[in-house]
Design a protein around this motif. Structure first.
Motif, PDB file in Angstrom:
ATOM      1  N   ILE A  76      24.264  94.269 102.024  1.00 11.42           N
ATOM      2  CA  ILE A  76      24.897  95.811 101.777  1.00 11.42           C
ATOM      3  C   ILE A  76      24.786  96.648 102.981  1.00 11.42           C
ATOM      4  O   ILE A  76      23.757  97.034 103.232  1.00 11.42           O
ATOM      5  CB  ILE A  76      25.015  96.440 100.484  1.00 11.42           C
ATOM      6  N   ILE A  77      25.976  97.061 103.681  1.00 13.20           N
ATOM      7  CA  ILE A  77      25.907  97.825 104.980  1.00 13.20           C
ATOM      8  C   ILE A  77      25.898  99.315 104.492  1.00 13.20           C
ATOM      9  O   ILE A  77      26.753  99.810 103.675  1.00 13.20           O
ATOM     10  CB  ILE A  77      27.115  97.799 105.955  1.00 13.20           C
ATOM     11  N   LYS A  87      33.718  98.897 109.128  1.00 12.24           N
ATOM     12  CA  LYS A  87      33.754  97.900 108.011  1.00 12.24           C
ATOM     13  C   LYS A  87      34.307  96.896 108.049  1.00 12.24           C
ATOM     14  O   LYS A  87      33.679  95.518 107.294  1.00 12.24           O
ATOM     15  CB  LYS A  87      34.657  98.932 106.874  1.00 12.24           C
ATOM     16  N   VAL A  88      35.618  96.832 108.604  1.00 13.32           N
ATOM     17  CA  VAL A  88      36.125  95.221 108.751  1.00 13.32           C
ATOM     18  C   VAL A  88      35.055  94.331 109.697  1.00 13.32           C
ATOM     19  O   VAL A  88      34.986  93.171 109.146  1.00 13.32           O
ATOM     20  CB  VAL A  88      37.493  95.388 109.286  1.00 13.32           C
ATOM     21  N   LEU A  89      34.525  94.738 110.562  1.00 11.95           N
ATOM     22  CA  LEU A  89      33.774  93.844 111.509  1.00 11.95           C
ATOM     23  C   LEU A  89      32.588  93.344 110.711  1.00 11.95           C
ATOM     24  O   LEU A  89      32.203  92.409 110.764  1.00 11.95           O
ATOM     25  CB  LEU A  89      33.260  94.565 112.712  1.00 11.95           C
ATOM     26  N   GLY A  90      31.793  94.513 109.648  1.00 10.49           N
ATOM     27  CA  GLY A  90      30.926  94.009 109.093  1.00 10.49           C
ATOM     28  C   GLY A  90      31.185  93.052 107.968  1.00 10.49           C
ATOM     29  O   GLY A  90      30.292  92.101 107.806  1.00 10.49           O
ATOM     30  N   ASP A  97      29.213  93.994 101.186  1.00  6.01           N
ATOM     31  CA  ASP A  97      29.767  95.269 100.730  1.00  6.01           C
ATOM     32  C   ASP A  97      29.405  96.427 101.734  1.00  6.01           C
ATOM     33  O   ASP A  97      28.534  96.154 102.629  1.00  6.01           O
ATOM     34  CB  ASP A  97      29.243  95.666  99.475  1.00  6.01           C
ATOM     35  N   TYR A  98      30.136  97.256 101.890  1.00  5.96           N
ATOM     36  CA  TYR A  98      29.834  98.446 102.710  1.00  5.96           C
ATOM     37  C   TYR A  98      29.703  99.915 102.057  1.00  5.96           C
ATOM     38  O   TYR A  98      30.843 100.002 101.196  1.00  5.96           O
ATOM     39  CB  TYR A  98      30.973  98.534 103.572  1.00  5.96           C
TER      40      TYR A  98
END
Length: 226
Positions: A76-77, A87-90, A97-98
């Motif tokens: 979870i970032i 967010k998309v890259l992670g 999750d972010y």
């Protein structure tokens, strides 16, 4: 359940760690990229809370390395950067999750539970193995629908055995998973045997179909006795 907190804001890291311990999680922490990289390479975690902005590196790069070495720890970032690109890259790199700072600890707890359900329970609130059922959110165990009494460590141990059913788990792996990463430095793992003995007795007394088998000189695994 073991969680690694990768966060350089010490006050926030401590607050997260204390709140998770109250929820009976085993926690470890890292405050910089180098320390975090050593931990994710050396140990396994059920969930990693990963800050993007670290003093000596970037959390996204750490996530890349985590996936490059084929580790499947849930991630979870947690970041102050509310950027859609981040967010998309992670998520594309494999994060589960972010969560954007600031956040309420209750929301973090809910996100962790959701990620762990998807990882270990196929989204269900319980795990069923023959006549044995575990409810991780409540630390509850039932056999044939009847609740049996287990302490927190016994539940954590049984949960680890169940999600790794039929797999050999060494005493070292069990100790690190249930008691924390520093356990790799102890001289004896007799306490693991003691916990296994107590848990095995409770399962047998309540006619559980799965049973804990000893593999001489190596460790233990949970198998169906039928």
């Amino acid at each position: 359940m073991k969680i690694l907190i990768i966060e350089d804001e010490i006050q926030l890291s401590d607050a997260i760690e204390q709140s998770l311990k109250k929820q009976l999680y085993v926690t470890e922490s890292a405050s910089n990229f180098k320390e975090a990289l050593h931990k994710v390479i050396s140990y396994d975690y059920d969930c990693i809370l990963l800050d993007i902005m670290l003093p000596d590196g970037n959390g996204i790069e750490l996530l890349k390395q985590l996936k490059d070495i084929k580790k499947d720890d849930s991630v979870i970032i947690i970041s102050a950067k509310d950027s859609l690109d981040d967010k998309v890259l992670g998520l594309e790199l494999g994060a589960d999750d972010y969560l954007t700072k600031p956040f309420h600890l209750s929301e973090l707890h809910a996100r962790i539970k959701s990620v762990l359900r998807r990882r270990n329970q196929n989204g269900s609130n319980s795990i069923v193995l023959d006549n044995l059922e575990l409810f991780p959110d409540d630390y509850k165990v039932t056999i044939d629908g009847k609740e049996i009494e287990v302490n927190n460590k016994e539940f954590a141990l049984l949960h680890y055995l169940v999600i790794n059913q039929n797999r050999l788990l060494t005493k070292v792996a069990i100790a690190e998973k249930i008691w924390g990463d520093y356990m790799d430095e102890v001289d004896s793992y007799d306490f693991v045997y003691s916990q296994i003995k107590n848990l095995r007795k409770k399962l047998k007394q309540n006619n559980a179909q799965p049973e804990i088998k000893s593999v001489y000189g190596m460790g233990y695994k949970l198998v169906n006795s039928n």
